[in-house]
Design an enzyme around this catalytic site. Structure first.
Site, mmCIF file in Angstrom:
data_model
loop_
_atom_site.group_PDB
_atom_site.id
_atom_site.type_symbol
_atom_site.label_atom_id
_atom_site.label_comp_id
_atom_site.label_asym_id
_atom_site.label_seq_id
_atom_site.Cartn_x
_atom_site.Cartn_y
_atom_site.Cartn_z
ATOM 1 N N ASP A 31 0.849 -1.192 0.000
ATOM 2 C CA ASP A 31 0.000 0.000 0.000
ATOM 3 C C ASP A 31 0.882 1.238 0.000
ATOM 4 O OD1 ASP A 31 -1.815 2.201 0.992
ATOM 5 O OD2 ASP A 31 -3.241 0.526 1.132
ATOM 6 N N LEU A 33 -0.040 4.109 1.034
ATOM 7 C CA LEU A 33 -0.429 4.949 2.165
ATOM 8 C C LEU A 33 -0.642 6.390 1.741
ATOM 9 C CD1 LEU A 33 1.757 3.462 5.044
ATOM 10 C CD2 LEU A 33 -0.644 2.997 4.512
ATOM 11 N N THR A 132 -15.698 -1.488 -9.716
ATOM 12 C CA THR A 132 -16.872 -0.786 -9.216
ATOM 13 C C THR A 132 -18.025 -0.847 -10.203
ATOM 14 O OG1 THR A 132 -17.711 1.437 -8.646
ATOM 15 C CG2 THR A 132 -15.871 1.332 -10.168
ATOM 16 N N ASP A 133 -19.243 -0.700 -9.695
ATOM 17 C CA ASP A 133 -20.407 -0.625 -10.579
ATOM 18 C C ASP A 133 -20.473 0.699 -11.335
ATOM 19 O OD1 ASP A 133 -21.077 1.011 -8.429
ATOM 20 O OD2 ASP A 133 -23.001 0.050 -8.008
ATOM 21 N N GLU A 134 -19.673 1.679 -10.916
ATOM 22 C CA GLU A 134 -19.743 2.998 -11.559
ATOM 23 C C GLU A 134 -19.261 2.970 -13.008
ATOM 24 O OE1 GLU A 134 -18.769 6.486 -9.319
ATOM 25 O OE2 GLU A 134 -18.822 5.398 -7.420
ATOM 26 N N TYR A 158 -13.118 9.306 -12.193
ATOM 27 C CA TYR A 158 -12.902 8.094 -11.404
ATOM 28 C C TYR A 158 -13.427 6.867 -12.131
ATOM 29 C CZ TYR A 158 -14.152 4.380 -8.151
ATOM 30 O OH TYR A 158 -14.335 3.157 -7.566
ATOM 31 N N LYS A 162 -11.412 3.547 -13.748
ATOM 32 C CA LYS A 162 -11.677 2.160 -13.365
ATOM 33 C C LYS A 162 -12.126 1.340 -14.574
ATOM 34 C CE LYS A 162 -11.501 0.361 -9.914
ATOM 35 N NZ LYS A 162 -10.390 -0.394 -9.275
ATOM 36 N N ARG A 289 -23.073 17.773 -7.555
ATOM 37 C CA ARG A 289 -21.754 17.733 -8.165
ATOM 38 C C ARG A 289 -21.898 17.470 -9.666
ATOM 39 N NH1 ARG A 289 -19.969 12.140 -5.286
ATOM 40 N NH2 ARG A 289 -20.848 10.669 -6.784
ATOM 41 N N PRO A 290 -20.895 17.858 -10.469
ATOM 42 C CA PRO A 290 -20.964 17.619 -11.910
ATOM 43 C C PRO A 290 -20.995 16.124 -12.233
ATOM 44 C CG PRO A 290 -19.239 19.223 -11.370
ATOM 45 C CD PRO A 290 -19.696 18.619 -10.079
ATOM 46 N N HIS A 292 -23.147 13.780 -11.758
ATOM 47 C CA HIS A 292 -23.590 12.914 -10.660
ATOM 48 C C HIS A 292 -24.583 11.877 -11.188
ATOM 49 C CE1 HIS A 292 -24.978 12.783 -6.152
ATOM 50 N NE2 HIS A 292 -24.411 11.671 -6.560
#
Length: 355
Positions: A31, A33, A132-134, A158, A162, A289-290, A292
């Protein structure tokens, strides 16, 4: 031995703790960190010889190569990612660097390592990519939930980063034969969640009497998954999933953001009453938020049908355990809010690595 990336973050640290408790197999935990990675999440493992922590970046090919050569893991479980949508809007470069370039570097290191393994070990090796499902974009109010064949339509830096990493993992399986698995999960919640995300932010702000900011009209819908259920699903997919396949992991809990906030407030009213009145009085609507996404929903039937997994927690049981965890761990919250956990890190892990 397995190698876990991002194992000091929210989901990664829960996975490492659960893995050592449920499976008992040793873990190399890599990681970098960054701000959301917190070794205090792993305090109970300080003297556990099964946990070898290494501070480093997945984009550091020489480091990854060295760890693979030294520890000879039978699998890589890849959680490491920049994951906060708001941060991706204001600083997308870090998301491309970690989520796209970092995953590429990790895949190349894994491919080189895997290709040199003896035949039996090569057949058993797995690269598990946690996504992610996004990546699927946004659903309308009556659209069916996302399945594994839903087209990719990412709408934020983001989710785009992904999606790119998912495509790389798929390509490395189809082009090079790397035995890769991908899981796309819905919104996680639970212990050790960094308090910039919705649920921990609401808990922490409510306890401090601060406003509870809700984007837009609060009607954005998410499918909520208790983090311990997610960890269990990853273990099942790693053990029994078919290489090259994608499995959606969801909690079967579609809730609006506003419903989530009211639920948190009601639990706090019960567990930690505020003399000033209901915590719901603090709800404050703020500018959306933009980009969204309006609604996410996961169809996790493939995972249930093929591998027999279903979440053990309902939202009611999971959110109660989550709120209680934050009430029981004020020191963890205070250190995260103040940044004191970074001072602790500098003192205890000055060399960058520890057991």
């Amino acid at each position: 031995m397995i190698l876990v990336t991002g194992g000091a973050g929210f989901i990664g640290s829960n996975f490492v703790l659960d893995w050592l408790e449920q499976v008992g197999e040793s873990v190399v935990n890599l990681d970098a960190l960054t701000y959301a990675g917190n070794l205090r999440n792993l305090d109970v493992l300080q003297h556990d010889a099964r946990h070898h922590f290494v501070r480093g970046d997945i984009g550091d090919r020489a480091l990854v190569d060295r760890l693979l050569a030294e520890h000879r893991p039978r699998a890589i479980v890849h959680f490491a990612a920049e994951s906060h949508v708001d941060r991706s809007i204001h600083g997308p470069a870090a998301f491309v660097r970690t989520n796209v370039e970092g995953t590429f570097t990790l895949l190349e290191a894994a491919r080189a390592y895997w290709s040199e393994l003896p035949e039996e070990q090569r057949a058993a090796f797995r690269f598990h990519h946690v996504s992610t499902d996004e990546v699927y974009g946004s659903l309308g109010p009556t659209d069916p939930p996302f399945t594994e064949t839903h087209p990719y339509q990412p709408n934020s830096p983001y989710s785009a980063s992904k999606a790119a990493s998912d495509h790389l993992v798929r390509a490395w399986f189809h082009t090079y034969g790397l035995p890769a698995l991908t899981t796309n999960c819905s919104n996680n919640y639970g212990p050790y969640h960094f308090p910039e995300k919705l649920i921990p932010l609401m808990i922490v702000n409510a306890l401090s009497g601060k406003p509870l900011p809700v984007y837009g009209d609060g009607q954005n819908v998410r499918d909520w998954l208790y983090v311990k259920d997610h960890c269990a699903a990853v273990r099942v997919v790693l053990a029994h999933g078919r290489p090259g396949e994608t499995y959606n992991i969801g909690g079967w809990n579609e809730k609006t953001n506003l419903e989530i906030v009211h639920t948190v407030c009601a639990l706090l009213d019960e567990l930690r009453p505020d003399p000033a009145g209901s915590h719901a009085r603090l709800i404050t609507f703020v500018q959306d938020r933009p980009g969204h996404d309006r609604r996410y929903a996961i169809d996790a039937r493939k995972l249930e049908r093929e591998l027999g997994w279903r979440p053990a927690d309902t939202f009611d049981t999971g959110i109660r355990k989550t709120v209680q965890w934050y009430l029981d761990h004020p020191q963890w919250v205070a250190e995260v809010q103040s940044g004191a956990y970074r001072d602790w890190l500098a003192t205890h892990y000055a060399g960058g690595a520890g057991a």
